[in-house]
Scaffold this motif. Structure first.
Motif, PDB file in Angstrom:
ATOM      1  N   ALA A 223      26.318 -26.341  67.809  1.00 21.15           N
ATOM      2  CA  ALA A 223      25.457 -27.216  67.825  1.00 21.15           C
ATOM      3  C   ALA A 223      25.583 -28.120  68.891  1.00 21.15           C
ATOM      4  N   GLU A 226      26.037 -27.658  72.391  1.00 20.99           N
ATOM      5  CA  GLU A 226      25.383 -27.364  73.212  1.00 20.99           C
ATOM      6  C   GLU A 226      24.657 -28.065  73.461  1.00 20.99           C
ATOM      7  N   LEU A 227      24.401 -29.846  72.997  1.00 13.83           N
ATOM      8  CA  LEU A 227      23.738 -30.968  73.136  1.00 13.83           C
ATOM      9  C   LEU A 227      24.905 -30.922  73.953  1.00 13.83           C
ATOM     10  N   THR A 230      23.229 -29.475  77.085  1.00  8.58           N
ATOM     11  CA  THR A 230      22.549 -30.313  77.501  1.00  8.58           C
ATOM     12  C   THR A 230      22.411 -31.567  78.992  1.00  8.58           C
ATOM     13  N   GLU A 231      23.733 -32.047  78.101  1.00  8.40           N
ATOM     14  CA  GLU A 231      23.638 -33.642  78.349  1.00  8.40           C
ATOM     15  C   GLU A 231      23.779 -33.313  80.274  1.00  8.40           C
ATOM     16  N   VAL A 288      28.390 -38.311  74.575  1.00  8.66           N
ATOM     17  CA  VAL A 288      27.993 -37.853  73.826  1.00  8.66           C
ATOM     18  C   VAL A 288      29.590 -37.571  73.219  1.00  8.66           C
ATOM     19  N   VAL A 308      27.070 -37.529  67.497  1.00 11.93           N
ATOM     20  CA  VAL A 308      26.950 -35.944  66.696  1.00 11.93           C
ATOM     21  C   VAL A 308      27.550 -35.716  65.935  1.00 11.93           C
ATOM     22  N   ALA A 332      22.084 -37.434  66.119  1.00 13.37           N
ATOM     23  CA  ALA A 332      22.362 -36.143  65.801  1.00 13.37           C
ATOM     24  C   ALA A 332      23.365 -35.874  65.147  1.00 13.37           C
ATOM     25  N   SER A 335      19.445 -31.059  62.512  1.00 10.44           N
ATOM     26  CA  SER A 335      18.945 -30.108  63.724  1.00 10.44           C
ATOM     27  C   SER A 335      18.445 -30.430  65.410  1.00 10.44           C
ATOM     28  N   ILE A 337      16.858 -32.559  67.787  1.00 16.30           N
ATOM     29  CA  ILE A 337      18.395 -33.149  69.117  1.00 16.30           C
ATOM     30  C   ILE A 337      17.841 -34.652  69.204  1.00 16.30           C
ATOM     31  N   GLU A 339      17.315 -37.899  72.188  1.00 14.16           N
ATOM     32  CA  GLU A 339      17.007 -37.925  73.296  1.00 14.16           C
ATOM     33  C   GLU A 339      18.563 -39.027  73.958  1.00 14.16           C
TER      34      GLU A 339
END
Length: 401
Positions: A223, A226-227, A230-231, A288, A308, A332, A335, A337, A339
């Motif tokens: 997870a 994946e976060l 995305t960023e 991140v 995270v 985070a 679950s 997510i 901004e």
């Protein structure tokens, strides 16, 4: 007992950026405050620690006496382990330990430096506190603990409660630890060296990522990756470069392998480069990361980010403690997510006051030598600032890992 011996106990040498940074901060402080003292660092990996901390204090020695005692009793119940550690320190009995224990018993003080390694994640680490107290009861050595993260809370052997009984000074870095053990809330030990780290490396603007693969609850590593992906993809669409930072060699490379299609190897920053040149920090960054000390240092530099959480009851408490200090970062922890925040938090503005608090604590533990006034003389304060800001000599080829 030799009052000139300062005995530090910490989780150093793996290497792990946060643990190494804390030890380095204390060594650099003592190089100015107590340059003539014999400083012993007891840690799990003394060989690597000797390399990492070379030159940081003129009289540094590194060993693993207490840590070996703890690891050798790790499989025993808490009461049995405590009994064995106490008997070994008091009674000697084996050449494998006796010389190291003699050195322990010469120390004027024993200091458990900061980190999150004495808790129920590693319950046998309570043996470190048992051993320190056993020495003090024999010799009168003063006992200190600073910047401790004690969650999830452990239950020490009944004869060893409360956990820090007999300590002259014991502070924790998060409210949950303070509540669980009835201790005073202080600051993470990184605040002793944080000012010098900011600006040590000229960091370009961009998005920086560091995701750990160790100590993650099921599904949390994927997870987090994946976060981060995305960023990174969103940053690419805006023409922003992404970089990957390694805090623990190898352990943090697993996540990079899952996003190497987005971040070229030329923008992978290995631990060796972080340690020798400095953690890349600037107010023009976003982050991140799952790493607690990267969250702390980057927010203190004015960066925005998403922290995270990968392990409930451990990393969520760490990241919440930084948020409580005003990091301004999104968390985070499950679950949901979040901004990326649009504005930095207040931690950067509050940093001078926070570092002054940490210096004052250090000055209480290691008060001025005869003839000095204040926690550090004006001249010593300048030397300390130069010491913590000085880059290490880069003996490692950039990009090597």
């Amino acid at each position: 007992m030799n009052s000139r011996i300062i005995y530090l106990v910490g989780s150093s040498g793996h290497p792990n950026f946060g643990d190494e940074f804390i030890a380095a901060a204390w060594l650099k402080y003592l190089a100015v405050a107590r340059p003539d003292a014999d400083v012993w660092l007891d840690c799990p990996q003394p060989g690597m620690a000797q390399v990492l901390f070379e030159g940081m204090h003129p009289r540094l020695r590194v060993t693993n006496t207490l840590w070996r005692l703890v690891h050798d009793n790790a499989e025993h119940p808490a009461e049995v382990a405590a009994k064995n550690i106490r008997e070994r320190i008091a009674g000697f009995g084996t050449p494998a330990y006796d010389l190291g224990i003699l050195k322990l018993r010469e120390a004027g003080s024993l200091h458990l430096i900061g980190g999150g390694y004495v808790n129920d994640t590693w319950p046998h680490h309570a043996g470190l506190v048992v051993g320190m107290r056993a020495v003090s009861e024999l010799t009168g050595a003063k006992l200190y603990a600073t910047g401790q993260g004690l969650m999830p809370a452990l239950a020490p052997a009944p004869a060893e409660t409360p956990l820090f009984r007999g300590f002259e000074h014991a502070h924790v870095r998060d409210q949950a630890s303070a509540d669980a053990h009835g201790l005073e809330l202080g600051l993470d030990d990184a605040f002793l060296g944080i000012t010098g780290e900011i600006g040590r490396n000229d960091a370009p603007a961009g998005l920086y990522v560091c995701i750990q693969s160790d100590m993650a609850d099921p599904g949390r590593f994927q997870a987090a990756v994946e976060l981060a992906r995305t960023e990174v993809e969103a940053a690419r669409r805006r023409g922003i470069k992404a970089y990957y930072v390694e805090a623990i060699p190898g352990v943090d490379h697993a996540a990079y392998e899952r996003m190497a299609d987005l971040i070229p190897e030329t923008r992978f920053i290995p631990f060796s480069q972080v340690w020798t040149r400095g953690l890349p920090l600037s107010a023009q960054q976003t982050w991140v990361t799952s790493r607690f000390h990267i969250h702390l240092l980057a927010a203190a530099a004015g960066a925005r980010g998403i922290a995270v959480g990968v392990k409930k009851g451990y990393y969520d408490i760490k990241h919440e403690s930084v948020a409580a200090l005003g990091s301004g970062w999104s968390l985070a922890l499950d679950s949901v997510i979040p901004e990326m925040p649009q504005q930095p938090g207040s931690l950067r503005d509050d940093l001078p006051a926070l570092t002054a608090r940490k210096r004052a604590e250090a000055g209480t533990i290691y008060p001025p030598l005869h003839g000095q006034t204040g926690s550090l003389t004006a001249g010593a304060a300048k030397l300390f600032s130069k010491a913590v800001a000085a880059p290490l000599k880069n003996k490692i080829r950039a990009g090597a890992r």
